[in-house]
Design a protein around this motif. Structure first.
Motif, PDB file in Angstrom:
ATOM      1  N   ASP A   7     -15.526  11.981  -5.620  1.00 46.92           N
ATOM      2  CA  ASP A   7     -14.499  11.502  -4.706  1.00 46.92           C
ATOM      3  C   ASP A   7     -13.164  12.200  -4.964  1.00 46.92           C
ATOM      4  OD1 ASP A   7     -16.355   9.852  -3.647  1.00 46.92           O
ATOM      5  OD2 ASP A   7     -15.666   8.035  -4.627  1.00 46.92           O
ATOM      6  N   SER A   8     -12.848  12.478  -6.242  1.00 47.16           N
ATOM      7  CA  SER A   8     -11.607  13.175  -6.548  1.00 47.16           C
ATOM      8  C   SER A   8     -11.623  14.586  -5.971  1.00 47.16           C
ATOM      9  CB  SER A   8     -11.396  13.228  -8.061  1.00 47.16           C
ATOM     10  OG  SER A   8     -11.210  11.932  -8.586  1.00 47.16           O
ATOM     11  N   ILE A   9     -12.779  15.261  -6.057  1.00 46.21           N
ATOM     12  CA  ILE A   9     -12.903  16.596  -5.467  1.00 46.21           C
ATOM     13  C   ILE A   9     -12.702  16.522  -3.952  1.00 46.21           C
ATOM     14  CG2 ILE A   9     -14.541  18.461  -4.995  1.00 46.21           C
ATOM     15  CD1 ILE A   9     -15.734  17.912  -7.764  1.00 46.21           C
ATOM     16  N   LEU A  10     -13.293  15.489  -3.335  1.00 42.60           N
ATOM     17  CA  LEU A  10     -13.137  15.310  -1.894  1.00 42.60           C
ATOM     18  C   LEU A  10     -11.672  15.145  -1.523  1.00 42.60           C
ATOM     19  CD1 LEU A  10     -14.473  14.700   0.923  1.00 42.60           C
ATOM     20  CD2 LEU A  10     -14.442  12.294   0.251  1.00 42.60           C
ATOM     21  N   VAL A  11     -10.968  14.289  -2.277  1.00 41.91           N
ATOM     22  CA  VAL A  11      -9.563  14.043  -1.970  1.00 41.91           C
ATOM     23  C   VAL A  11      -8.735  15.300  -2.186  1.00 41.91           C
ATOM     24  CG1 VAL A  11      -7.514  12.772  -2.698  1.00 41.91           C
ATOM     25  CG2 VAL A  11      -9.673  11.563  -2.388  1.00 41.91           C
ATOM     26  N   ARG A  12      -8.996  16.045  -3.269  1.00 44.96           N
ATOM     27  CA  ARG A  12      -8.254  17.284  -3.509  1.00 44.96           C
ATOM     28  C   ARG A  12      -8.495  18.294  -2.387  1.00 44.96           C
ATOM     29  NH1 ARG A  12     -10.011  16.684  -8.899  1.00 44.96           N
ATOM     30  NH2 ARG A  12     -11.546  18.356  -8.632  1.00 44.96           N
ATOM     31  N   THR A  13      -9.757  18.354  -1.919  1.00 48.69           N
ATOM     32  CA  THR A  13     -10.068  19.279  -0.820  1.00 48.69           C
ATOM     33  C   THR A  13      -9.270  18.924   0.423  1.00 48.69           C
ATOM     34  OG1 THR A  13     -12.301  19.610  -1.660  1.00 48.69           O
ATOM     35  CG2 THR A  13     -11.910  20.172   0.643  1.00 48.69           C
ATOM     36  N   TYR A  14      -9.192  17.638   0.737  1.00 46.24           N
ATOM     37  CA  TYR A  14      -8.431  17.209   1.906  1.00 46.24           C
ATOM     38  C   TYR A  14      -6.930  17.431   1.706  1.00 46.24           C
ATOM     39  CZ  TYR A  14     -12.193  15.119   4.666  1.00 46.24           C
ATOM     40  OH  TYR A  14     -13.289  14.924   5.446  1.00 46.24           O
ATOM     41  N   ARG A  15      -6.459  17.282   0.480  1.00 44.18           N
ATOM     42  CA  ARG A  15      -5.040  17.536   0.220  1.00 44.18           C
ATOM     43  C   ARG A  15      -4.686  18.999   0.548  1.00 44.18           C
ATOM     44  NH1 ARG A  15      -2.152  13.607  -2.268  1.00 44.18           N
ATOM     45  NH2 ARG A  15      -3.238  12.080  -3.580  1.00 44.18           N
ATOM     46  N   HIS A  16      -5.546  19.914   0.088  1.00 39.07           N
ATOM     47  CA  HIS A  16      -5.305  21.333   0.385  1.00 39.07           C
ATOM     48  C   HIS A  16      -5.341  21.584   1.888  1.00 39.07           C
ATOM     49  CE1 HIS A  16      -6.890  22.284  -3.900  1.00 39.07           C
ATOM     50  NE2 HIS A  16      -5.623  21.970  -3.911  1.00 39.07           N
ATOM     51  N   TRP A  17      -6.293  20.952   2.559  1.00 39.62           N
ATOM     52  CA  TRP A  17      -6.370  21.085   4.009  1.00 39.62           C
ATOM     53  C   TRP A  17      -5.105  20.545   4.671  1.00 39.62           C
ATOM     54  CZ3 TRP A  17      -6.303  16.639   7.033  1.00 39.62           C
ATOM     55  CH2 TRP A  17      -6.419  16.857   8.403  1.00 39.62           C
ATOM     56  N   LEU A  18      -4.627  19.401   4.163  1.00 37.95           N
ATOM     57  CA  LEU A  18      -3.447  18.789   4.755  1.00 37.95           C
ATOM     58  C   LEU A  18      -2.234  19.698   4.634  1.00 37.95           C
ATOM     59  CD1 LEU A  18      -2.295  16.249   6.107  1.00 37.95           C
ATOM     60  CD2 LEU A  18      -1.831  15.329   3.820  1.00 37.95           C
ATOM     61  N   GLN A  19      -2.121  20.384   3.509  1.00 36.76           N
ATOM     62  CA  GLN A  19      -1.004  21.313   3.327  1.00 36.76           C
ATOM     63  C   GLN A  19      -1.070  22.461   4.332  1.00 36.76           C
ATOM     64  OE1 GLN A  19      -1.314  22.468  -0.762  1.00 36.76           O
ATOM     65  NE2 GLN A  19      -0.549  20.511  -1.547  1.00 36.76           N
ATOM     66  N   PRO A  27       3.505  13.722  13.113  1.00 34.38           N
ATOM     67  CA  PRO A  27       4.101  13.266  11.846  1.00 34.38           C
ATOM     68  C   PRO A  27       3.529  11.949  11.336  1.00 34.38           C
ATOM     69  CG  PRO A  27       5.791  14.116  13.314  1.00 34.38           C
ATOM     70  CD  PRO A  27       4.527  14.073  14.118  1.00 34.38           C
ATOM     71  N   SER A  28       3.284  11.004  12.227  1.00 34.28           N
ATOM     72  CA  SER A  28       2.758   9.713  11.782  1.00 34.28           C
ATOM     73  C   SER A  28       1.341   9.853  11.225  1.00 34.28           C
ATOM     74  CB  SER A  28       2.769   8.702  12.932  1.00 34.28           C
ATOM     75  OG  SER A  28       1.967   9.151  14.018  1.00 34.28           O
ATOM     76  N   LEU A  29       0.548  10.756  11.806  1.00 33.03           N
ATOM     77  CA  LEU A  29      -0.805  10.985  11.314  1.00 33.03           C
ATOM     78  C   LEU A  29      -0.764  11.688   9.956  1.00 33.03           C
ATOM     79  CD1 LEU A  29      -3.859  10.965  11.536  1.00 33.03           C
ATOM     80  CD2 LEU A  29      -3.717  13.000  13.002  1.00 33.03           C
ATOM     81  N   HIS A  30       0.112  12.672   9.837  1.00 32.52           N
ATOM     82  CA  HIS A  30       0.266  13.366   8.552  1.00 32.52           C
ATOM     83  C   HIS A  30       0.621  12.371   7.450  1.00 32.52           C
ATOM     84  CE1 HIS A  30       2.524  15.469   5.403  1.00 32.52           C
ATOM     85  NE2 HIS A  30       1.754  16.512   5.675  1.00 32.52           N
ATOM     86  N   ASP A  31       1.575  11.480   7.731  1.00 34.90           N
ATOM     87  CA  ASP A  31       2.001  10.511   6.724  1.00 34.90           C
ATOM     88  C   ASP A  31       0.875   9.531   6.390  1.00 34.90           C
ATOM     89  OD1 ASP A  31       4.439  11.748   6.792  1.00 34.90           O
ATOM     90  OD2 ASP A  31       5.412  10.209   8.031  1.00 34.90           O
ATOM     91  N   SER A  56      -0.012   8.763  19.349  1.00 38.28           N
ATOM     92  CA  SER A  56      -0.093  10.228  19.340  1.00 38.28           C
ATOM     93  C   SER A  56      -1.378  10.744  18.689  1.00 38.28           C
ATOM     94  CB  SER A  56       1.118  10.818  18.608  1.00 38.28           C
ATOM     95  OG  SER A  56       1.150  10.373  17.259  1.00 38.28           O
ATOM     96  N   TRP A  57      -2.164   9.834  18.090  1.00 35.16           N
ATOM     97  CA  TRP A  57      -3.412  10.252  17.455  1.00 35.16           C
ATOM     98  C   TRP A  57      -4.550  10.330  18.458  1.00 35.16           C
ATOM     99  CZ3 TRP A  57      -3.909   6.815  12.431  1.00 35.16           C
ATOM    100  CH2 TRP A  57      -2.683   6.841  11.735  1.00 35.16           C
ATOM    101  N   GLN A  58      -4.381   9.689  19.601  1.00 31.94           N
ATOM    102  CA  GLN A  58      -5.475   9.579  20.553  1.00 31.94           C
ATOM    103  C   GLN A  58      -5.963  10.960  20.973  1.00 31.94           C
ATOM    104  OE1 GLN A  58      -6.713   6.553  21.050  1.00 31.94           O
ATOM    105  NE2 GLN A  58      -5.056   5.834  19.712  1.00 31.94           N
ATOM    106  N   GLY A  59      -7.247  11.179  20.873  1.00 35.59           N
ATOM    107  CA  GLY A  59      -7.840  12.436  21.271  1.00 35.59           C
ATOM    108  C   GLY A  59      -7.731  13.529  20.233  1.00 35.59           C
ATOM    109  N   HIS A  60      -7.071  13.252  19.108  1.00 35.98           N
ATOM    110  CA  HIS A  60      -6.960  14.270  18.068  1.00 35.98           C
ATOM    111  C   HIS A  60      -8.327  14.505  17.424  1.00 35.98           C
ATOM    112  CE1 HIS A  60      -5.529  16.588  14.644  1.00 35.98           C
ATOM    113  NE2 HIS A  60      -4.355  16.686  15.264  1.00 35.98           N
ATOM    114  N   ALA A  61      -8.674  15.762  17.190  1.00 39.64           N
ATOM    115  CA  ALA A  61     -10.014  16.096  16.691  1.00 39.64           C
ATOM    116  C   ALA A  61     -10.288  15.535  15.309  1.00 39.64           C
ATOM    117  CB  ALA A  61     -10.186  17.618  16.668  1.00 39.64           C
TER     118      ALA A  61
END
Length: 558
Positions: A7-19, A27-31, A56-61
């Motif tokens: 799970d930590s690897i998963l979260v780190r992977t998403y963190r890199h993606w988020l950057q 902005p609200s989705l990012h936060d 603003s999230w509606q329809g976001h992939a």
């Protein structure tokens, strides 16, 4: 690799993606995603977001509704998940509801009544009797209770009754626990309980005396995070009993439920007031939410002379749970028992008053910490120098230093340093805890080894079974560290005669009521606390709640 590492690897992977994609997100989705990452690492399954901020999230992939394919899921309730965790939660809830909704009729009511009369007091309000009877009618049984409330004794009698009902074809029973130490303690407790029962040998033989960790039970495939047993290859059993269920995280609970055939029974034992799992979720606490059973179940049980509390609160598992409240380990005037009650109730004044009264409990000033630790481990160090593994392990289990944190002067690393020689490295008497799985050596994260002198030089001994030890050359050890002190989390599933809890000098987020309660209840005979009134009070005033939608998905408002 443990599920928390995955799970930590998963979260780190998403963190890199988020950057990388931050500029492409509302902005609200990012936060919200950033907040979700932090929440998952803190043990939450999801977070709640105000729905009015999600237009603003509606329809976001990257954000889907339940049932869609997307990395994140937003429910109508405002719960926001990594899709993996919502899948775990949804599937676990569905499997639990299906199991809880089933009813079973005893094969021979007369034999059951006779068995109850032989094994339990003729008291309709006896909780142990109620728990054993409940398992005869439901394929899912949740038994919660504090230390010394007789969970193992109850479950041995419960299994004996079920084997009586099975007749000529005994039930295939499997025993398991989240950790190796907890599995070993379960075996020891079951053996001791069986010896106290006056039952036919053939019936007692149907209650197994071998337990495995959940990872080994499910057939963990190395470090892949996958298991050999699942829906397509279920466990070969009629009943699975799991001890220390409060340590089971959401992902593991899902894996266990998926690996059980629909006709197999599941019995979960634990203490809902203990610390939740290190990984995401507080599953056992969610399953054992307070409330009474339904009137319909009480009517079914009434012919067997039990009277359970009714008042169904809508929880989907209301008819599957029982809480044992009478402690047989601690007398009414026991100081440790009083500390356990005070910590469970969050009563800092009562806790401090019990400590001040002395006896088997004490408050230790920081200036006396080093001397207390050295004195506590002196018998073990003498046994270690003699090189007898059995004596060394027996004395090492008598005393333990517990900490809230790994780092800092009041953490595991700081307290380990109190007893480490300046030279460091392996030395005779050094206790070590394995920090990474090594499947070739059959060593797993959390296993304890003792460095002892032998005719062939220094060897590290591990207990492979009660009273059986195997030795490894120091150079073969996987990553490890000293184990003079351990975190309260690591101590779950273990008990010691004498426990010393060291709290940090300042209040930190990890301090809470279940942490203190868990530390106190590791002690059999003596307990000491090194920590200020202010820090203790803050810990006991904090009752954590992990965010999840499990209770709601089980059928009760969340």
């Amino acid at each position: 690799m443990s599920s928390v590492q995955i799970d930590s690897i998963l979260v780190r992977t998403y963190r890199h993606w988020l950057q990388r994609v931050a500029g492409d997100l509302p902005p609200s989705l990012h936060d919200a995603i950033a907040e979700l990452f932090e929440a998952v690492e803190a043990g939450h399954v999801c977070i709640r977001v105000p729905l009015e901020t999600t237009a603003s999230w509606q329809g976001h992939a990257w954000v889907g509704r339940p049932g869609s394919y997307a990395p994140f899921v937003l429910e109508d309730s405002g719960r926001f998940y990594l899709s993996r965790y919502r899948d775990h939660e949804e599937c676990a809830a569905r499997l639990l509801r299906e199991r809880a909704g089933q009813g079973i009729a005893p094969a021979d009511p007369a034999v059951l009544r006779a068995g109850l009369a032989a094994l339990f007091p003729d008291d309709p309000e006896d909780r142990q009797r109620q728990a054993a009877l409940l398992a005869q009618f439901k394929p899912l049984t949740l038994v919660s209770g504090g230390p010394g409330t007789g969970k193992t004794t109850t479950v041995v009698k419960l299994l004996a009754l079920l084997q009586q009902q099975a007749g000529a074809t005994p039930l295939r029973i499997l025993l398991a626990a989240p950790t190796g130490k907890a599995a070993q303690r379960l075996v020891e407790s079951i053996r001791a309980s069986k010896q106290k029962l006056d039952l036919p040998p053939a019936l007692l033989a149907g209650i197994p005396e071998e337990a495995r960790t959940l990872h080994r039970l499910l057939g963990a495939e190395g470090d892949t995070g996958r298991y050999r047993h699942g829906a397509a290859n279920p466990l070969h059993c009629d009943l699975l009993l799991i001890d220390e269920a409060s340590m089971i995280d959401l992902a593991m609970m899902h894996a266990v439920l998926a690996a059980l055939s629909p006709t197999a029974r599941l019995v979960l034992l634990g203490d809902r007031d203990q610390l939740a799992s290190v990984e995401a979720g507080s599953v056992f606490g969610d399953l054992c939410a307070s409330g009474g059973c339904s009137d319909a179940l009480q009517q079914r049980l009434a012919p067997y002379n039990v009277k359970m509390a009714t008042g169904d609160d809508g929880h989907g598992l209301a008819d599957c749970r029982i809480e044992l409240t009478r402690s047989y380990r601690f007398a009414a005037d026991s100081a440790i028992g009083a500390l356990a009650r005070a910590s469970r109730e969050g009563d800092a004044d009562a806790f401090s008053q019990v400590l001040a009264a002395g006896g088997d409990v004490a408050r230790l000033p920081p200036a006396g910490l080093r001397e207390a630790v050295q004195k506590g481990y002196a018998p073990y160090q003498a046994a270690a120098r003699a090189g007898d593994p059995a004596a060394a392990f027996a004395t090492f289990l008598k005393f333990r230093v517990l900490c809230a944190h790994r780092q800092g002067p009041a953490g595991v690393e700081g307290l380990n340093a109190l007893l480490e020689p300046a030279s460091g490295g392996l030395y005779a008497g050094r206790p070590v805890i394995v920090r990474a799985n090594d499947y070739a050596l059959r060593l797993f994260n959390g296993d304890i080894g003792l460095c002892l002198p032998t005719a062939d030089g220094l060897r590290v001994f591990f207990e492979s079974a009660p009273g059986q030890y195997r030795a490894l050359a120091p150079g073969r050890l996987p990553p490890h560290e000293s184990a003079w002190a351990m975190t309260v989390h690591q101590s779950q599933g273990s008990e010691f005669d004498d426990v010393l809890l060291v709290l940090p000098e300042t209040v930190t987020p990890v301090l809470n009521r279940p942490l203190v309660y868990t530390a106190v209840t590791r002690a059999r005979s003596r307990f000491a606390l090194c920590g200020s009134e202010a820090v203790l009070g803050a810990a006991l005033a904090t009752l954590p709640r992990r965010e999840s939608g499990l209770v709601e998905k089980l059928g009760a408002p969340g």
